[in-house]
Write an enzyme that holds these catalytic residues in place. Structure first.
Site, short mmCIF file in Angstrom:
data_model
loop_
_atom_site.label_atom_id
_atom_site.label_comp_id
_atom_site.label_asym_id
_atom_site.label_seq_id
_atom_site.Cartn_x
_atom_site.Cartn_y
_atom_site.Cartn_z
N GLY A 7 -0.67 0.70 -1.91
CA GLY A 7 0.09 -0.42 -1.78
C GLY A 7 -0.55 -1.59 -1.24
N ALA A 8 -1.51 -1.90 -1.87
CA ALA A 8 -2.46 -3.07 -1.25
C ALA A 8 -2.22 -4.41 -1.73
CB ALA A 8 -3.87 -2.67 -1.52
N ASN A 9 -1.23 -4.45 -2.51
CA ASN A 9 -1.00 -5.79 -3.23
C ASN A 9 -0.30 -6.70 -2.17
OD1 ASN A 9 1.16 -3.67 -3.44
ND2 ASN A 9 2.30 -5.49 -4.60
N GLY A 11 1.94 -7.43 2.02
CA GLY A 11 2.30 -6.98 3.26
C GLY A 11 1.04 -6.50 4.06
N ILE A 12 1.52 -5.06 4.79
CA ILE A 12 0.24 -4.65 5.61
C ILE A 12 -1.01 -4.14 4.78
CG2 ILE A 12 -0.25 -2.90 7.39
CD1 ILE A 12 3.04 -3.09 8.24
N GLY A 13 -0.41 -3.48 3.52
CA GLY A 13 -1.54 -3.12 2.69
C GLY A 13 -2.40 -4.03 2.27
N SER A 118 5.92 4.99 11.40
CA SER A 118 6.82 4.08 12.11
C SER A 118 7.51 4.81 13.45
CB SER A 118 8.00 3.73 11.38
OG SER A 118 8.76 2.80 11.74
N TYR A 134 14.94 6.30 5.91
CA TYR A 134 13.61 6.10 6.49
C TYR A 134 13.21 6.50 7.54
CZ TYR A 134 9.74 2.58 7.78
OH TYR A 134 8.45 1.78 8.39
N1 LIG Z 1 6.82 -3.94 8.26
C1 LIG Z 1 7.07 -3.44 9.47
O1 LIG Z 1 7.56 -3.86 10.34
C2 LIG Z 1 6.71 -1.98 9.25
C3 LIG Z 1 6.99 -1.10 10.78
C4 LIG Z 1 6.57 0.07 10.68
C5 LIG Z 1 5.98 0.84 9.73
N2 LIG Z 1 5.73 0.15 8.45
C6 LIG Z 1 5.37 0.71 7.46
O2 LIG Z 1 4.24 -0.09 6.99
C7 LIG Z 1 3.76 0.29 5.66
C8 LIG Z 1 3.56 -0.99 4.81
O3 LIG Z 1 4.79 -1.77 5.09
P1 LIG Z 1 5.05 -3.21 4.84
O4 LIG Z 1 5.78 -4.15 5.88
O5 LIG Z 1 3.81 -3.99 4.44
O6 LIG Z 1 6.23 -3.39 3.50
P2 LIG Z 1 6.28 -4.35 2.30
O7 LIG Z 1 5.80 -5.57 2.45
O8 LIG Z 1 7.46 -3.90 1.66
O9 LIG Z 1 5.21 -3.38 1.13
C9 LIG Z 1 5.34 -2.24 0.67
C10 LIG Z 1 4.14 -1.62 -0.29
O10 LIG Z 1 4.34 -0.54 -0.61
C11 LIG Z 1 4.39 -0.48 -1.94
N3 LIG Z 1 5.23 0.59 -2.64
C12 LIG Z 1 6.66 0.79 -2.65
N4 LIG Z 1 6.95 1.85 -3.49
C13 LIG Z 1 5.79 2.11 -3.99
C14 LIG Z 1 5.65 3.27 -5.16
N5 LIG Z 1 6.52 3.84 -5.58
N6 LIG Z 1 4.24 3.40 -5.37
C15 LIG Z 1 3.19 2.68 -4.85
N7 LIG Z 1 3.40 1.66 -3.90
C16 LIG Z 1 4.58 1.58 -3.52
C17 LIG Z 1 5.01 -1.78 -2.57
O11 LIG Z 1 4.12 -2.16 -3.75
P3 LIG Z 1 5.31 -2.94 -4.77
O12 LIG Z 1 4.90 -4.26 -4.54
O13 LIG Z 1 5.00 -2.59 -6.16
O14 LIG Z 1 6.90 -2.76 -4.28
C18 LIG Z 1 4.32 -2.87 -1.20
O15 LIG Z 1 2.78 -2.71 -1.58
C19 LIG Z 1 5.09 1.17 4.92
O16 LIG Z 1 4.64 2.46 5.26
C20 LIG Z 1 5.95 0.95 6.19
O17 LIG Z 1 6.96 1.95 6.23
C21 LIG Z 1 6.35 -1.29 8.17
#
Ligand SMILES: NC(=O)c1ccc[n+]([C@@H]2O[C@H](COP(=O)([O-])OP(=O)(O)OC[C@H]3O[C@@H](n4cnc5c(N)ncnc54)[C@H](OP(=O)(O)O)[C@@H]3O)[C@@H](O)[C@H]2O)c1
Length: 208
Positions: A7-9, A11-13, A118, A134
């Site tokens: 998921g490196a495209n 957000g956090i990735g 999380s 979640y």
């Molecule tokens: N943001 C927060 O406050 C927070 C807090 C606690 C934990 N986290 C965790 O941190 C991680 C990153 O979260 P984020 O905030 O960066 O979320 P995000 O911005 O929504 O990004 C989610 C990433 O996951 C990818 N993804 C979703 N479904 C997928 C699939 N079926 N196969 C492959 N990739 C997939 C998305 O790709 P697409 O662009 O293709 O959808 C995107 O790259 C997650 O595990 C999340 O649960 C986040």
């Protein structure tokens, strides 16, 4: 040393990818819509996981299971399909990708597996959630961390809470910038010697 980030495209990735490159790691990025040299990987599809593991040439030093989804749901308004979709990505995606690489000898001894979890998955800290699917998926992911930390000898397996981060998932109100979360997570990865622990992006130990 190389580092694989799912998921490196965005957000956090994406922040993890850029910070890892800044620190001189060789990066392996996976995306559902790959750009540049990234690999295609859809974590909700077992076939996609196996195909990716077959195609990958490198042996991975650090695997970051970052990709995740969040659907808002609550008791009285639960959506069965959302649970399936969430577990496929957040829990089974991380578990089966780790196993696929392990079985092919593509996880390096002395390496690390980092499950981005999380606090919403902490049973001890929880007082409620705006997403049952979640929270359950992340509690189960924490069990994956604990079980794999016993199974994978010579490989450290940890769960990391990235903070409440300003991304599509975290929303605009979130106080932590993706770049600061990514720096913290990489510091934790570089400094931690433990296995089977749950920490946040500042290195603070969290209860399961
Ligand atoms: N943001 C927060 O406050 C927070 C807090 C606690 C934990 N986290 C965790 O941190 C991680 C990153 O979260 P984020 O905030 O960066 O979320 P995000 O911005 O929504 O990004 C989610 C990433 O996951 C990818 N993804 C979703 N479904 C997928 C699939 N079926 N196969 C492959 N990739 C997939 C998305 O790709 P697409 O662009 O293709 O959808 C995107 O790259 C997650 O595990 C999340 O649960 C986040």
């Amino acid at each position: 040393m190389n580092i694989l980030i799912t998921g490196a495209n965005r957000g956090i990735g994406r922040a993890l990818l850029l910070e890892a490159q800044r620190r001189g790691y060789t990066t392996i990025a996976t995306m559902r819509n790959p750009v540049e040299s990234a690999y295609y990987l859809d974590l909700s599809e077992k076939d996609s996981i196996d195909k990716f593991a077959d195609e990958l040439v490198e042996t991975v030093d650090i695997l970051i299971n970052n990709a995740g989804v969040l659907y808002k749901d609550n008791f009285g308004n639960l959506d069965y399909e959302n649970f399936i979709k969430t577990f496929k990505v957040n829990t089974l995606g991380a578990l089966f990708l780790t196993e696929a690489l392990y079985k092919r000898g593509k996880l390096r001894q002395g390496g690390k597996v980092v499950n981005i979890s999380s606090v919403l998955g902490s049973i001890e800290l929880t007082s409620g959630t705006n997403s049952f699917s979640y929270s359950l998926s992340k509690a189960a992911l924490n069990m994956v961390t604990k079980l794999l930390s016993n199974k994978l000898k010579g490989i450290s397996v940890i769960s990391v809470h990235p903070g409440w981060v300003k991304t599509e998932m975290g929303g605009k109100e979130a106080p932590v910038l993706p770049n600061d979360s990514a720096k913290g997570i990489l510091n934790v990865i570089e400094e931690i010697n433990d296995t089977g622990v749950f920490v946040d992006y500042t290195g603070k130990l969290l209860p399961w």
